[in-house]
Design a protein around this motif. Sequence first.
Motif, mmCIF file in Angstrom:
data_model
loop_
_atom_site.group_PDB
_atom_site.id
_atom_site.type_symbol
_atom_site.label_atom_id
_atom_site.label_comp_id
_atom_site.label_asym_id
_atom_site.label_seq_id
_atom_site.Cartn_x
_atom_site.Cartn_y
_atom_site.Cartn_z
ATOM 1 N N ASP A 35 -1.705 11.148 -0.543
ATOM 2 C CA ASP A 35 -2.754 10.672 0.355
ATOM 3 C C ASP A 35 -3.920 10.049 -0.394
ATOM 4 O O ASP A 35 -4.531 9.109 0.091
ATOM 5 N N GLY A 36 -4.234 10.534 -1.573
ATOM 6 C CA GLY A 36 -5.391 10.051 -2.315
ATOM 7 C C GLY A 36 -5.270 8.629 -2.817
ATOM 8 O O GLY A 36 -6.257 8.019 -3.203
ATOM 9 N N SER A 37 -4.062 8.086 -2.814
ATOM 10 C CA SER A 37 -3.895 6.716 -3.285
ATOM 11 C C SER A 37 -4.112 5.701 -2.172
ATOM 12 O O SER A 37 -4.072 4.503 -2.402
ATOM 13 N N SER A 38 -4.356 6.156 -0.967
ATOM 14 C CA SER A 38 -4.664 5.290 0.176
ATOM 15 C C SER A 38 -6.112 5.501 0.573
ATOM 16 O O SER A 38 -6.670 6.569 0.347
ATOM 17 N N PRO A 39 -6.717 4.493 1.204
ATOM 18 C CA PRO A 39 -8.080 4.724 1.681
ATOM 19 C C PRO A 39 -8.047 5.720 2.848
ATOM 20 O O PRO A 39 -7.305 5.542 3.807
ATOM 21 N N MET A 40 -8.800 6.770 2.715
ATOM 22 C CA MET A 40 -8.869 7.803 3.747
ATOM 23 C C MET A 40 -10.112 7.564 4.586
ATOM 24 O O MET A 40 -11.189 7.289 4.048
ATOM 25 N N CYS A 41 -9.968 7.678 5.887
ATOM 26 C CA CYS A 41 -11.060 7.437 6.827
ATOM 27 C C CYS A 41 -11.447 8.759 7.478
ATOM 28 O O CYS A 41 -10.592 9.444 8.058
ATOM 29 N N TYR A 42 -12.717 9.104 7.355
ATOM 30 C CA TYR A 42 -13.222 10.383 7.858
ATOM 31 C C TYR A 42 -14.422 10.163 8.772
ATOM 32 O O TYR A 42 -15.141 9.169 8.614
ATOM 33 N N VAL A 81 -9.035 -3.865 2.626
ATOM 34 C CA VAL A 81 -8.450 -2.814 3.452
ATOM 35 C C VAL A 81 -7.677 -3.480 4.584
ATOM 36 O O VAL A 81 -8.177 -4.381 5.253
ATOM 37 N N ASP A 82 -6.456 -3.023 4.785
ATOM 38 C CA ASP A 82 -5.603 -3.531 5.853
ATOM 39 C C ASP A 82 -5.073 -2.337 6.631
ATOM 40 O O ASP A 82 -5.284 -1.183 6.242
ATOM 41 N N VAL A 83 -4.386 -2.608 7.723
ATOM 42 C CA VAL A 83 -3.776 -1.548 8.524
ATOM 43 C C VAL A 83 -2.347 -1.975 8.856
ATOM 44 O O VAL A 83 -2.096 -3.156 9.114
ATOM 45 N N VAL A 84 -1.430 -1.013 8.791
ATOM 46 C CA VAL A 84 -0.026 -1.272 9.090
ATOM 47 C C VAL A 84 0.509 -0.134 9.965
ATOM 48 O O VAL A 84 -0.105 0.927 10.062
ATOM 49 N N GLU A 85 1.638 -0.384 10.578
ATOM 50 C CA GLU A 85 2.306 0.661 11.351
ATOM 51 C C GLU A 85 2.807 1.745 10.408
ATOM 52 O O GLU A 85 3.205 1.467 9.274
ATOM 53 N N GLY A 98 -0.475 6.443 14.733
ATOM 54 C CA GLY A 98 0.756 5.752 14.366
ATOM 55 C C GLY A 98 0.533 4.544 13.478
ATOM 56 O O GLY A 98 1.408 3.697 13.330
ATOM 57 N N LYS A 99 -0.662 4.471 12.892
ATOM 58 C CA LYS A 99 -1.001 3.400 11.961
ATOM 59 C C LYS A 99 -1.637 4.028 10.740
ATOM 60 O O LYS A 99 -2.056 5.181 10.770
ATOM 61 N N ARG A 100 -1.698 3.232 9.667
ATOM 62 C CA ARG A 100 -2.363 3.743 8.476
ATOM 63 C C ARG A 100 -3.084 2.611 7.759
ATOM 64 O O ARG A 100 -2.653 1.464 7.793
ATOM 65 N N PHE A 101 -4.207 2.971 7.150
ATOM 66 C CA PHE A 101 -4.931 2.020 6.322
ATOM 67 C C PHE A 101 -4.242 1.950 4.966
ATOM 68 O O PHE A 101 -3.662 2.926 4.493
ATOM 69 N N LEU A 102 -4.306 0.787 4.339
ATOM 70 C CA LEU A 102 -3.810 0.644 2.979
ATOM 71 C C LEU A 102 -4.697 -0.338 2.241
ATOM 72 O O LEU A 102 -5.450 -1.099 2.851
ATOM 73 N N THR A 103 -4.614 -0.292 0.933
ATOM 74 C CA THR A 103 -5.437 -1.151 0.090
ATOM 75 C C THR A 103 -4.598 -2.283 -0.475
ATOM 76 O O THR A 103 -3.531 -2.057 -1.039
ATOM 77 N N ARG A 104 -5.098 -3.487 -0.283
ATOM 78 C CA ARG A 104 -4.551 -4.663 -0.950
ATOM 79 C C ARG A 104 -5.657 -5.134 -1.897
ATOM 80 O O ARG A 104 -6.792 -4.683 -1.804
ATOM 81 N N SER A 105 -5.350 -6.052 -2.769
ATOM 82 C CA SER A 105 -6.409 -6.525 -3.664
ATOM 83 C C SER A 105 -6.086 -7.933 -4.156
ATOM 84 O O SER A 105 -4.964 -8.410 -4.039
ATOM 85 N N ARG A 106 -7.116 -8.558 -4.681
ATOM 86 C CA ARG A 106 -6.957 -9.838 -5.361
ATOM 87 C C ARG A 106 -7.903 -9.837 -6.546
ATOM 88 O O ARG A 106 -8.981 -9.241 -6.505
#
Length: 116
Positions: A35-42, A81-85, A98-106
Amino acid sequence: MVEKVTATETAIAFLEQLKEKHGPLMFHQSGGCCDGSSPMCYPAGEFLVGESDILLGTIASTPFYMSKVQYEYWKHTQIIVDVVEGRGGMFSVEGPEGKRFLTRSRVFTDEERAAL
């Protein structure tokens, strides 16, 4: 101004829905395993940030923190930050949706790095 953290329109729209349901929110990305490798929303204030965390910026008025150690690996990139199913972190507020945030980067351009 160069932003260290931003989000896709889809992630911002989903974040706004979550704020209507849960009130003010915050993000934290620790860089740990699982879980710590994804952005967590609290809910705002539910996760206590400390001296080992830095504020990278805000997304739709929602602060985004990252551990300093993890930031050393990401400092040359813009975090998106993006969101996917799919199921995300069990402690993150989006989990039951039923969705989760994830980190993309450039990678920042030379000009952007100079501006930072």
